[in-house]
Design a protein around this motif. Sequence first.
Motif, short mmCIF file in Angstrom:
data_model
loop_
_atom_site.label_atom_id
_atom_site.label_comp_id
_atom_site.label_asym_id
_atom_site.label_seq_id
_atom_site.Cartn_x
_atom_site.Cartn_y
_atom_site.Cartn_z
N ARG A 1 -9.92 -16.31 52.44
CA ARG A 1 -11.33 -15.97 52.37
C ARG A 1 -12.09 -17.09 51.69
NH1 ARG A 1 -14.90 -11.61 48.96
NH2 ARG A 1 -14.17 -13.05 47.31
N LEU A 2 -13.07 -17.65 52.38
CA LEU A 2 -13.92 -18.68 51.84
C LEU A 2 -15.21 -18.05 51.32
CD1 LEU A 2 -13.67 -21.44 54.61
CD2 LEU A 2 -12.10 -20.96 52.71
N SER A 3 -15.78 -18.65 50.29
CA SER A 3 -17.06 -18.19 49.77
C SER A 3 -17.97 -19.38 49.55
CB SER A 3 -16.89 -17.40 48.47
OG SER A 3 -16.33 -18.20 47.46
N CYS A 4 -19.27 -19.14 49.61
CA CYS A 4 -20.26 -20.19 49.43
C CYS A 4 -21.49 -19.61 48.76
CB CYS A 4 -20.63 -20.80 50.78
SG CYS A 4 -21.93 -22.03 50.71
N ALA A 5 -21.91 -20.23 47.67
CA ALA A 5 -23.08 -19.78 46.93
C ALA A 5 -24.15 -20.86 46.95
CB ALA A 5 -22.70 -19.44 45.50
N ALA A 6 -25.37 -20.46 47.26
CA ALA A 6 -26.51 -21.37 47.28
C ALA A 6 -27.42 -21.07 46.10
CB ALA A 6 -27.29 -21.24 48.58
N SER A 7 -27.90 -22.11 45.45
CA SER A 7 -28.77 -21.94 44.29
C SER A 7 -29.68 -23.15 44.13
CB SER A 7 -27.95 -21.73 43.01
OG SER A 7 -27.17 -22.88 42.72
N GLY A 8 -30.67 -23.01 43.25
CA GLY A 8 -31.51 -24.13 42.88
C GLY A 8 -32.68 -24.44 43.80
N SER A 9 -32.96 -23.55 44.76
CA SER A 9 -34.07 -23.76 45.68
C SER A 9 -35.07 -22.61 45.58
CB SER A 9 -33.59 -23.89 47.12
OG SER A 9 -34.67 -24.00 48.01
N SER A 10 -36.35 -22.94 45.69
CA SER A 10 -37.41 -21.94 45.69
C SER A 10 -37.72 -21.42 47.09
CB SER A 10 -38.68 -22.50 45.07
OG SER A 10 -38.48 -22.89 43.72
N PHE A 11 -37.13 -22.01 48.12
CA PHE A 11 -37.39 -21.63 49.50
C PHE A 11 -36.47 -20.51 49.95
CE2 PHE A 11 -38.70 -26.02 48.98
CZ PHE A 11 -39.98 -26.00 49.52
N ARG A 12 -36.95 -19.71 50.90
CA ARG A 12 -36.18 -18.60 51.43
C ARG A 12 -35.10 -19.09 52.39
NH1 ARG A 12 -40.78 -14.01 52.92
NH2 ARG A 12 -41.64 -13.82 50.79
N MET B 1 -27.12 -18.77 56.92
CA MET B 1 -26.04 -19.53 56.32
C MET B 1 -24.89 -19.56 57.31
SD MET B 1 -26.13 -18.24 52.34
CE MET B 1 -25.10 -19.61 51.75
N GLY B 2 -24.05 -20.57 57.19
CA GLY B 2 -22.94 -20.66 58.13
C GLY B 2 -21.82 -21.56 57.66
N TRP B 3 -20.75 -21.54 58.44
CA TRP B 3 -19.58 -22.37 58.18
C TRP B 3 -19.32 -23.29 59.37
CZ3 TRP B 3 -17.18 -22.71 53.59
CH2 TRP B 3 -17.39 -21.69 52.67
N TYR B 4 -19.00 -24.54 59.07
CA TYR B 4 -18.63 -25.54 60.05
C TYR B 4 -17.30 -26.15 59.60
CZ TYR B 4 -23.50 -25.15 61.53
OH TYR B 4 -24.71 -24.68 61.97
N TYR C 1 -13.64 -27.26 55.74
CA TYR C 1 -14.68 -26.30 56.08
C TYR C 1 -15.90 -26.53 55.20
CZ TYR C 1 -11.59 -23.66 59.12
OH TYR C 1 -10.77 -23.28 60.16
N TYR C 2 -17.06 -26.66 55.84
CA TYR C 2 -18.31 -26.95 55.16
C TYR C 2 -19.27 -25.78 55.28
CZ TYR C 2 -16.79 -31.84 55.25
OH TYR C 2 -16.10 -33.01 55.09
N CYS C 3 -19.84 -25.38 54.17
CA CYS C 3 -20.88 -24.37 54.16
C CYS C 3 -22.24 -25.03 54.38
CB CYS C 3 -20.87 -23.63 52.82
SG CYS C 3 -22.09 -22.32 52.69
N HIS C 4 -23.12 -24.36 55.12
CA HIS C 4 -24.46 -24.85 55.36
C HIS C 4 -25.47 -23.76 55.11
CE1 HIS C 4 -28.00 -26.01 57.84
NE2 HIS C 4 -27.71 -27.20 57.34
N THR C 5 -26.56 -24.12 54.45
CA THR C 5 -27.64 -23.19 54.17
C THR C 5 -28.90 -23.67 54.87
OG1 THR C 5 -26.72 -22.63 52.00
CG2 THR C 5 -29.02 -22.07 52.39
N ASN C 6 -29.50 -22.80 55.68
CA ASN C 6 -30.68 -23.13 56.46
C ASN C 6 -31.92 -22.51 55.81
OD1 ASN C 6 -32.53 -23.78 58.41
ND2 ASN C 6 -31.61 -22.55 60.04
N TYR C 7 -32.88 -23.36 55.48
CA TYR C 7 -34.14 -22.92 54.89
C TYR C 7 -35.29 -22.93 55.90
CZ TYR C 7 -31.65 -23.51 50.50
OH TYR C 7 -30.74 -23.42 49.48
N GLY C 8 -34.99 -23.09 57.15
CA GLY C 8 -35.99 -23.13 58.21
C GLY C 8 -36.41 -24.54 58.55
N SER C 9 -37.07 -25.20 57.62
CA SER C 9 -37.53 -26.57 57.84
C SER C 9 -36.49 -27.61 57.46
CB SER C 9 -38.82 -26.82 57.05
OG SER C 9 -38.62 -26.61 55.67
N PHE C 10 -35.48 -27.24 56.70
CA PHE C 10 -34.41 -28.15 56.32
C PHE C 10 -33.17 -27.36 55.97
CE2 PHE C 10 -34.10 -27.59 51.70
CZ PHE C 10 -35.26 -26.88 51.44
N GLY C 11 -32.06 -28.06 55.78
CA GLY C 11 -30.82 -27.42 55.41
C GLY C 11 -30.06 -28.21 54.37
N SER C 12 -29.08 -27.57 53.76
CA SER C 12 -28.25 -28.20 52.74
C SER C 12 -26.78 -27.94 53.03
CB SER C 12 -28.59 -27.67 51.35
OG SER C 12 -29.92 -28.00 50.98
#
Length: 115
Positions: free
Chosen positions: A19-30, A34-37, A93-104
Amino acid sequence: QAQVVGSGGGLVQAGGSLRLSCAASGSSFRITAMGWYRQAPGKQRDLVATITSDGSTNYADSVKGRFTISRDNAKNTVYLQMNSLKPEDTAVYYCHTNYGSFGSWGQGTQVTVSS
């Protein structure tokens, strides 16, 4: 800046689970999704699974029926339950977070499946 941290990789035998887990933090954008690659040595980075903030999911054909993606919106965390693992699942395996206009991107976590 947004921070994305993935964890949970390891070494397992074919047929095993991780089981992989991924936590996103430090952004004010919604977060919109989220996904895995994953990326095997010498190969391109490919989509594994994604999930939107309201729970809609999408999977690569190669993992359908074996992997399950889920999320905890309150914690900005996404999980990937991987069952019936195969040697061809071996990759970073890389986690990705999508904020709409950009991603991390996360830093990546190694998954190795032995035959």
